[in-house]
Write an enzyme that holds these catalytic residues in place. Structure first.
Site, mmCIF file in Angstrom:
data_model
loop_
_atom_site.group_PDB
_atom_site.id
_atom_site.type_symbol
_atom_site.label_atom_id
_atom_site.label_comp_id
_atom_site.label_asym_id
_atom_site.label_seq_id
_atom_site.Cartn_x
_atom_site.Cartn_y
_atom_site.Cartn_z
ATOM 1 N N ASN A 1 11.546 -27.220 -36.979
ATOM 2 C CA ASN A 1 10.424 -26.368 -36.589
ATOM 3 C C ASN A 1 10.413 -26.031 -35.104
ATOM 4 O OD1 ASN A 1 9.542 -26.171 -39.211
ATOM 5 N ND2 ASN A 1 8.043 -27.828 -39.036
ATOM 6 N N ARG B 1 0.168 -17.343 -46.553
ATOM 7 C CA ARG B 1 0.536 -17.523 -45.145
ATOM 8 C C ARG B 1 0.620 -16.125 -44.537
ATOM 9 N NH1 ARG B 1 4.707 -22.336 -44.178
ATOM 10 N NH2 ARG B 1 4.054 -23.764 -45.778
ATOM 11 N N PRO B 2 -0.513 -15.476 -44.316
ATOM 12 C CA PRO B 2 -0.486 -14.074 -43.909
ATOM 13 C C PRO B 2 0.083 -13.903 -42.503
ATOM 14 C CG PRO B 2 -2.718 -14.950 -43.800
ATOM 15 C CD PRO B 2 -1.875 -16.012 -44.422
ATOM 16 N N ARG C 1 10.216 -17.744 -44.254
ATOM 17 C CA ARG C 1 9.119 -17.068 -43.570
ATOM 18 C C ARG C 1 9.293 -17.051 -42.050
ATOM 19 N NH1 ARG C 1 7.565 -22.184 -44.512
ATOM 20 N NH2 ARG C 1 6.614 -23.291 -42.766
ATOM 21 N N ASP D 1 2.624 -31.511 -43.036
ATOM 22 C CA ASP D 1 3.986 -31.727 -43.537
ATOM 23 C C ASP D 1 4.283 -33.190 -43.863
ATOM 24 O OD1 ASP D 1 4.650 -29.081 -43.517
ATOM 25 O OD2 ASP D 1 5.891 -29.145 -41.720
ATOM 26 N N VAL E 1 -6.413 -21.413 -35.565
ATOM 27 C CA VAL E 1 -5.226 -22.064 -35.009
ATOM 28 C C VAL E 1 -4.037 -21.768 -35.916
ATOM 29 C CG1 VAL E 1 -4.180 -24.271 -34.392
ATOM 30 C CG2 VAL E 1 -6.608 -23.882 -33.954
ATOM 31 N N SER E 2 -2.989 -21.201 -35.350
ATOM 32 C CA SER E 2 -1.792 -20.851 -36.120
ATOM 33 C C SER E 2 -0.556 -21.135 -35.281
ATOM 34 C CB SER E 2 -1.822 -19.368 -36.518
ATOM 35 O OG SER E 2 -0.529 -18.933 -36.929
ATOM 36 N N VAL E 3 0.296 -22.027 -35.796
ATOM 37 C CA VAL E 3 1.541 -22.341 -35.094
ATOM 38 C C VAL E 3 2.412 -21.090 -35.002
ATOM 39 C CG1 VAL E 3 3.679 -23.691 -35.174
ATOM 40 C CG2 VAL E 3 1.508 -24.762 -35.786
ATOM 41 N N CYS F 1 8.460 -21.349 -48.573
ATOM 42 C CA CYS F 1 7.835 -22.241 -49.556
ATOM 43 C C CYS F 1 6.678 -21.541 -50.258
ATOM 44 C CB CYS F 1 7.290 -23.495 -48.864
ATOM 45 S SG CYS F 1 8.525 -24.556 -48.121
#
Length: 420
Positions: A23, A120-121, A91, A305, A161-163, A115
């Site tokens: 990641n 997961r927009p 993705r 995860d 919050v979005s990585v 996955c």
């Protein structure tokens, strides 16, 4: 399609060397598009998703070679589209968009796959790029971005919050004109690692790893050498492997300070844990783990995860434990498979109540996503009899050589090729 055959039960004990973080490696590889000089990356894991990313970078005209290290030369990019056939399995390919539009003024990426764990927009990625001045259109399954001249720095407050979106905005803002501030940014160690990589090339990023990241735009990035940080999820998976099998493991090339929430829950489960600068040891002293209750949350909370692995821990633990999943919907698909092996669990909305059982029994089970597949393999290691884990292409996306590493801890596991 490959399968794993696992014979149990086994007490897993020994040492394992942790690979580089998938990641972090993925966004760093895509961020290398920004570099106008060659880049060398070390500690890059050998994974399907990495191979796909390298193919995608090559398609864009980047020259990528793997010879121990991964060498990326993005000086001669001449294609600006990430096509469906390369994007459909992964993705992470959306991360090509920000660097392409930042450096070349245009880019397009097929809407991504990966996955099958809920929505997961890419909306947050799109909104962020628009706030930096990009013009975005959605056309025939592609996200297309354009800008005349350079992107412009902006003050961006993220809706959630979005990585992924934090990485997209940060990598795009590096070459923008002026200052960008990202508020409510994700704080994951992999974001900090991506920022450290970009700073090595000449970017001016501060605050990565906190919820407020500041990027002072620069005109160009040079080259450099960078080492990817160790994979905290792989580390956590092997720690759980020892915990559920009542064994002992030492994880080498680990980074303990990225795993505070996981180590706290393992200690709560009764594990004896010691840490050094680059290692973690866990010893159960032959004892059965105690059930724990946890709730997934963005970093520094408990990582989603690691949820499937802790579901398994609770299902063989002493007592009952509750796990609430707050990050992704539809992320308990491993539970029905574990029930086939004799586990007792009840799913209610985004919570699973796990009742510990004395033993699991081998069965034929099917992997549904990356982390779920890891929990099924570990279940096979501790179950009585033979377990067949089907559709393990999921696990190859995120774990480097997992069967060899488990064999090194004493597991009886073998890969069955589709023609076996």
């Amino acid at each position: 399609m490959d399968k794993f055959r696992v014979q149990g039960p086994t007490c897993l004990s020994g040492e394992v060397t942790i690979s580089g973080a998938k990641n972090a490696a993925l966004p760093i590889l895509f961020a290398a598009i920004l570099a106008e000089e060659p880049v060398e990356l070390t500690n890059v894991p050998k994974l399907k998703d990495i191979d796909t990313t390298i193919k995608l970078l090559n398609r864009l005209g980047t020259k990528v070679e793997r010879n121990g290290s991964v060498f990326v030369d993005a000086r001669h990019i001449n294609e600006f589209c990430a096509p469906y056939e390369l994007v459909k399995t992964m993705r992470a390919s959306i991360w090509a968009l920000g660097p392409l539009v930042a450096r070349f003024g245009r880019g397009q990426v097929s809407l991504p796959g990966g996955c099958a764990i809920g929505a997961r927009p890419v909306d947050l990625h799109i909104t962020g790029l628009e706030q930096l001045g990009a013009e975005i259109t959605l056309d025939e399954g592609y996200v297309k971005a354009r800008v005349d001249g350079r992107l412009k720095g902006a003050h961006i407050v993220m809706d959630k919050v979005s990585v992924g979106a934090t990485i997209t905005i940060m990598t795009a803002a590096v070459l923008a004109e002026g200052k960008t501030i990202i508020e409510n940014a994700a704080r994951e160690p992999e974001i900090e690692d991506t920022a450290n990589f970009l700073n090595t090339l000449g970017a001016k990023i501060s605050g990565a790893g906190t919820d407020s990241i500041t990027i002072e735009g620069v005109e160009r990035l040079g080259g450099g050498t960078y080492q990817i940080l160790p994979d905290r999820i792989e580390t956590g998976t092997f720690l759980v492997a020892a915990a559920v099998s009542r064994g002992r493991v030492v994880c080498r090339n680990a980074k303990p300070d990225t795993l505070d929430a996981v180590l706290a829950k393992l200690r709560e489960a009764g594990a004896d844990i010691e840490t050094g600068e680059d290692w973690i040891s866990l010893d159960m002293h032959g004892k059965r783990p105690k059930a724990v209750t946890l709730r997934t949350a963005p970093h520094p909370g408990f990582p989603t995860d690691m949820q499937a692995q802790f579901s398994l821990l609770n299902l063989v633990a002493d007592g009952a434990g509750m796990i609430t999943e707050t990050i992704f919907e539809n992320r308990f698909m491993h539970i029905p498979e574990l029930i086939r092996m004799g586990a007792h669990a009840e799913i209610e909305s985004n919570t699973v109540l796990c009742h510990g059982v004395d033993k699991l029994s081998g069965a034929q089970v099917m992997a549904t996503d990356l982390r779920a597949s890891a929990s099924l393999v570990l279940a096979g290691c501790i179950a009585e009899g033979t377990t067949i884990v089907d559709r393990i292409y999921h696990i190859d996306r995120g774990y480097e050589n997992i069967e060899a590493k488990l064999q090194g801890l004493g597991a009886k596991i073998e890969r069955l090729h589709s023609n076996d």
